[in-house]
Design an enzyme around this catalytic site. Structure first.
Site, PDB file in Angstrom:
ATOM      1  N   ASP A   1       0.858  -1.189   0.000  1.00 23.90           N
ATOM      2  CA  ASP A   1       0.000   0.000   0.000  1.00 23.90           C
ATOM      3  C   ASP A   1       0.896   1.241   0.000  1.00 23.90           C
ATOM      4  O   ASP A   1       1.040   1.933   1.001  1.00 23.90           O
ATOM      5  CB  ASP A   1      -0.920  -0.034   1.233  1.00 23.90           C
ATOM      6  CG  ASP A   1      -1.991   1.045   1.167  1.00 23.90           C
ATOM      7  OD1 ASP A   1      -2.048   1.781   0.166  1.00 23.90           O
ATOM      8  OD2 ASP A   1      -2.771   1.163   2.140  1.00 23.90           O
TER       9      ASP A   1
ATOM     10  N   ALA B   1      11.690  -4.832  -8.456  1.00 24.46           N
ATOM     11  CA  ALA B   1      12.647  -3.740  -8.611  1.00 24.46           C
ATOM     12  C   ALA B   1      11.858  -2.450  -8.778  1.00 24.46           C
ATOM     13  O   ALA B   1      12.126  -1.641  -9.662  1.00 24.46           O
ATOM     14  CB  ALA B   1      13.526  -3.992  -9.823  1.00 24.46           C
TER      15      ALA B   1
ATOM     16  N   SER C   1      16.211  -0.890   0.832  1.00 25.92           N
ATOM     17  CA  SER C   1      15.715  -1.346  -0.465  1.00 25.92           C
ATOM     18  C   SER C   1      16.905  -1.520  -1.404  1.00 25.92           C
ATOM     19  O   SER C   1      17.800  -0.670  -1.443  1.00 25.92           O
ATOM     20  CB  SER C   1      14.754  -0.318  -1.058  1.00 25.92           C
ATOM     21  OG  SER C   1      14.568  -0.615  -2.433  1.00 25.92           O
TER      22      SER C   1
ATOM     23  N   GLY D   1       9.193 -13.999   4.202  1.00 28.10           N
ATOM     24  CA  GLY D   1       8.821 -15.394   3.945  1.00 28.10           C
ATOM     25  C   GLY D   1       7.808 -15.987   4.904  1.00 28.10           C
ATOM     26  O   GLY D   1       7.629 -17.195   4.935  1.00 28.10           O
TER      27      GLY D   1
END
Ligand SMILES: Cc1cc2nc3c(=O)[nH]c(=O)nc-3n(C[C@H](O)[C@H](O)[C@H](O)COP(=O)(O)O)c2cc1C
Length: 357
Positions: free
Chosen positions: A71, A118, A182, A292
């Site tokens: 979001d 990406a 990131s 995960g």
């Protein structure tokens, strides 16, 4: 209601980003259809006092939150209880709007239940996202605001981006997250160094008493990660979120050569790093585990290792809208089996055992 396995077959015919766009449209519309929304909240949102915690001055009805990146513009907050989430994290937002990397930039590794992305912080920018947040304030569940620098901001002006972001979001979120992990913004991960982290959190502390957490990458030695997290906490961070996606492409059979991997193949890597961090920081700060997590067993493993909260992102794509409910119900069953009467007894249980030995 349409079975998710059937819906998934339809959705997986589309590019992942297109499918995500459909999901966003549906989740934006959901609160406007009260009888469906209320039915889903009733069915999926587990509000059991055994799972309820007070953290950051907020009530978390259950420990399962939505990870950042789903979001990005705070357009789906109202629908999150219908998916069962106890809290949500919006963003990553940057100061100025940003288009992100060229498409395609999101890929599925279906057999491996893994996503590769990406995206590059595509978002509408702080100003617009604050407007979106104001439309749904006060929130029905805690909302974290995850922030990052613009790609075009020179590295030496990074601090002023974070300063602007903290000031923008401090009064319209329940906690903030500094994202320097990131893999999709050039040189962002270089900011994962002690000097920058000290400067950043020292500055942040002067701007607001709002809890600010650090989100880290999984691709570093445990010792380096522990040192960074300790520095952040010493400088005022209210918690650690571990981890973001990995750039270890050996984890999938046919990797693309861009972006980071998330989902099933990240689980052990993320858990192992989290566990090492928790050994040092459990009890000293709030720890959130992400990477995960798709079922109760994995969520329970993270809680026992020291996580107060967990987050999921990729698994929801593969498991569908009843996943969070199943995780929370499974947690209650596992607690019952092990004789725990409240989630706080589970959190860090592995460490307590080790300490007793
Ligand atoms: C498509 C996609 C976009 C993401 N965008 C962000 C982001 O903007 N900010 C961030 O902190 N994490 C982002 N993440 C990372 C997730 O929040 C999470 O840390 C990671 O995916 C591991 O969790 P998972 O295995 O449950 O997906 C993104 C992940 C995916 C798959």
């Amino acid at each position: 209601m349409l079975n998710y396995e059937t819906l998934k077959k339809i959705l997986f015919n589309f590019e992942p980003e297109t499918a995500h766009h459909f999901a966003e449209l549906a989740l934006k519309a959901l609160p406007n259809i009260p009888f469906v929304n209320d039915y889903m909240v009733k069915r999926n949102f587990i509000n059991d006092k055994k799972l309820t915690q007070e953290l950051f001055g907020q009530t978390f009805a259950n420990p399962v939150g939505l990870g950042a990146g789903f979001d990005k513009n705070a357009t789906m907050i109202k629908a999150m209880p219908a998916l069962g989430f106890g809290y949500t994290e919006i963003g990553t937002m940057t100061p100025r709007p940003q288009a992100g990397n060229p498409k395609p930039r999101m890929f599925r590794h279906i057999e491996e239940r893994t996503i590769q992305n990406a995206m590059g912080f595509n978002n509408e920018g702080a100003y617009k996202v604050v407007k979106n947040l104001k439309k749904v304030y006060p929130f029905s569940i805690p909302v974290g605001a995850n922030v990052g620098k613009n790609k075009t901001t020179p590295q030496e002006h990074t601090l002023s981006d974070y300063k602007m972001l903290i000031n923008k979001f401090k009064d319209i979120s329940d906690y903030l997250v500094i994202n320097i992990s990131s893999p999709n913004t050039p040189n962002l991960r270089d900011l994962q160094n002690e000097e920058f982290i000290t400067e950043l959190f020292t500055m942040a502390k002067e701007l607001t008493p709002k809890p600010i957490l650090l989100k880290i990458a999984p691709d570093m030695e445990a010792k380096t990660a522990i040192d960074l997290c300790k520095t952040a906490v010493k400088s005022g961070a209210a918690g650690i979120i571990a981890t973001n996606t990995t750039i270890d492409y050996s984890l999938v059979e046919n990797p693309k050569d861009i972006g980071g991997l998330s989902g099933a193949v990240l689980a052990d890597k993320s858990y192992e790093l989290f566990k090492e961090i928790a050994k040092e920081l459990y009890g000293k700060t709030v720890l959130i585990s992400v990477g995960g997590i798709a079922d109760a067993k994995e969520a329970y493993r993270r809680l026992k290792a020291g996580a107060s909260l967990v987050q999921c992102f990729s698994a929801i794509v593969f498991e569908g809208p009843s996943m969070v409910k199943k995780i929370n119900e499974g947690l209650l069953e596992l607690m019952e089996k092990d004789g725990y009467s409240h989630i706080t007894e589970v959190i860090g249980a592995d460490l307590k055992t080790t300490n007793k030995e």
